[in-house]
Design an enzyme around this catalytic site. Structure first.
Site, PDB file in Angstrom:
ATOM      1  N   GLU A  99       9.221  52.842  20.862  1.00  0.00           N
ATOM      2  CA  GLU A  99      10.224  54.114  19.804  1.00  0.00           C
ATOM      3  C   GLU A  99      10.744  53.777  18.422  1.00  0.00           C
ATOM      4  O   GLU A  99      10.890  53.234  18.199  1.00  0.00           O
ATOM      5  CB  GLU A  99      11.021  54.993  20.603  1.00  0.00           C
ATOM      6  CG  GLU A  99      11.133  55.717  21.731  1.00  0.00           C
ATOM      7  CD  GLU A  99      10.451  57.303  21.558  1.00  0.00           C
ATOM      8  OE1 GLU A  99      10.097  57.256  20.113  1.00  0.00           O
ATOM      9  OE2 GLU A  99      11.150  58.204  22.358  1.00  0.00           O
ATOM     10  N   ASP A 100       9.979  55.425  17.612  1.00  0.00           N
ATOM     11  CA  ASP A 100      10.570  55.300  16.061  1.00  0.00           C
ATOM     12  C   ASP A 100      12.042  55.697  16.385  1.00  0.00           C
ATOM     13  O   ASP A 100      12.991  54.371  15.391  1.00  0.00           O
ATOM     14  CB  ASP A 100       9.931  56.292  15.586  1.00  0.00           C
ATOM     15  CG  ASP A 100      10.044  58.179  16.055  1.00  0.00           C
ATOM     16  OD1 ASP A 100      10.226  57.793  17.277  1.00  0.00           O
ATOM     17  OD2 ASP A 100      10.114  58.641  15.508  1.00  0.00           O
TER      18      ASP A 100
HETATM   19  C1  PRP Z   1      11.627  62.384  18.585  1.00  0.00           C
HETATM   20  C2  PRP Z   1      11.284  60.750  18.170  1.00  0.00           C
HETATM   21  C3  PRP Z   1      12.051  60.522  19.458  1.00  0.00           C
HETATM   22  C4  PRP Z   1      12.574  60.933  20.357  1.00  0.00           C
HETATM   23  C5  PRP Z   1      14.849  61.009  20.178  1.00  0.00           C
HETATM   24  O1  PRP Z   1      10.799  62.393  18.748  1.00  0.00           O
HETATM   25  O2  PRP Z   1      10.190  60.143  18.317  1.00  0.00           O
HETATM   26  O3  PRP Z   1      10.661  60.558  21.127  1.00  0.00           O
HETATM   27  O4  PRP Z   1      12.716  62.337  18.740  1.00  0.00           O
HETATM   28  O5  PRP Z   1      15.354  61.619  20.402  1.00  0.00           O
HETATM   29  P1  PRP Z   1      16.562  62.071  21.435  1.00  0.00           P
HETATM   30  O6  PRP Z   1      16.755  60.212  21.620  1.00  0.00           O
HETATM   31  O7  PRP Z   1      16.915  62.880  21.305  1.00  0.00           O
HETATM   32  O8  PRP Z   1      15.349  61.938  22.769  1.00  0.00           O
HETATM   33  P2  PRP Z   1       9.788  64.240  18.874  1.00  0.00           P
HETATM   34  O9  PRP Z   1      10.330  65.342  20.252  1.00  0.00           O
HETATM   35  O10 PRP Z   1      10.648  64.567  17.747  1.00  0.00           O
HETATM   36  O11 PRP Z   1       8.627  64.288  18.276  1.00  0.00           O
HETATM   37  P3  PRP Z   1       8.015  63.501  17.557  1.00  0.00           P
HETATM   38  O12 PRP Z   1       7.737  61.822  18.946  1.00  0.00           O
HETATM   39  O13 PRP Z   1       6.145  64.285  17.680  1.00  0.00           O
HETATM   40  O14 PRP Z   1       8.146  63.985  16.148  1.00  0.00           O
END
Ligand code: PRP
Length: 177
Positions: A99-100
């Site tokens: 995960e990022d």
């Molecule tokens: C972001 C990130 C994680 C998630 C974390 O994805 O890449 O997957 O949010 O957030 P949380 O802990 O509150 O669930 P996003 O839904 O923005 O999609 P993306 O990866 O396409 O930017």
């Protein structure tokens, strides 16, 4: 009153590179004999995953799952959508989620349940960034790059309305009055 948005570098490309090297060493220690499945969560993790796997010199496989909860806004909707299915069979595999960022934890909690239903040998989590101040559900991060403050972050895969994923540094967006 007018306000504009300013960009501040929080972690520059050299700090990110050092963190990715440290994570790669930890992951190598634990996974080099396990032929792990590295599972990138789209879209944000693709830059991190691409850098990470090039520092892992042992057999592994890569797949992606698309998950999204934020839509076009900056607040999580709380509802996770599968935007791209995982194609690799999971039973018996050592899965490392990449995960990022972990924010509320809802995406990770959803994905861990989704994977465990498919009977993997193990599921671990590697996250480049953790924003613990926003957590809504508990998440254990096995391999962590940075703990970050509660600011809106962009760059190195992270977006604002699908923009800025291409920035080489991790930056915060701050409203300046
Ligand atoms: C972001 C990130 C994680 C998630 C974390 O994805 O890449 O997957 O949010 O957030 P949380 O802990 O509150 O669930 P996003 O839904 O923005 O999609 P993306 O990866 O396409 O930017």
């Amino acid at each position: 009153m007018s306000s504009k948005v300013e960009r501040h570098v929080l972690f520059n490309r050299h700090e990110i590179e050092a963190a990715v090297r440290r994570l790669a060493a930890e992951i190598t220690e634990d996974f080099r004999h396990k032929n792990p499945l590295l599972l990138g969560v789209l879209r944000g993790s693709f830059v991190f995953l691409a850098d990470l796997i090039r520092l892992l010199d042992f057999p592994l496989e890569v797949d992606f799952i698309g998950l999204s909860s934020y839509g076009s806004g900056t607040q999580t909707s709380g509802k996770i959508k599968v935007t791209k299915k995982l194609e690799t069979p999971v039973p018996g595999r050592h899965v490392l989620i990449v995960e990022d960022i972990v924010d509320t934890g809802l995406t990770t909690a959803f994905l861990q349940k989704y994977l465990i239903r498919r009977k993997p040998a193990s599921v671990k989590l590697c996250a480049l960034a953790d924003k613990p101040s926003r957590r809504q559900v508990p998440v254990n991060i096995d391999y962590l790059g940075f703990t970050v403050p509660d600011r809106f972050l962009i760059g190195y895969g992270l977006d604002a309305n699908q923009k800025f994923r291409n920035l080489p540094d991790i930056c915060s967006l701050e409203a300046e009055e």
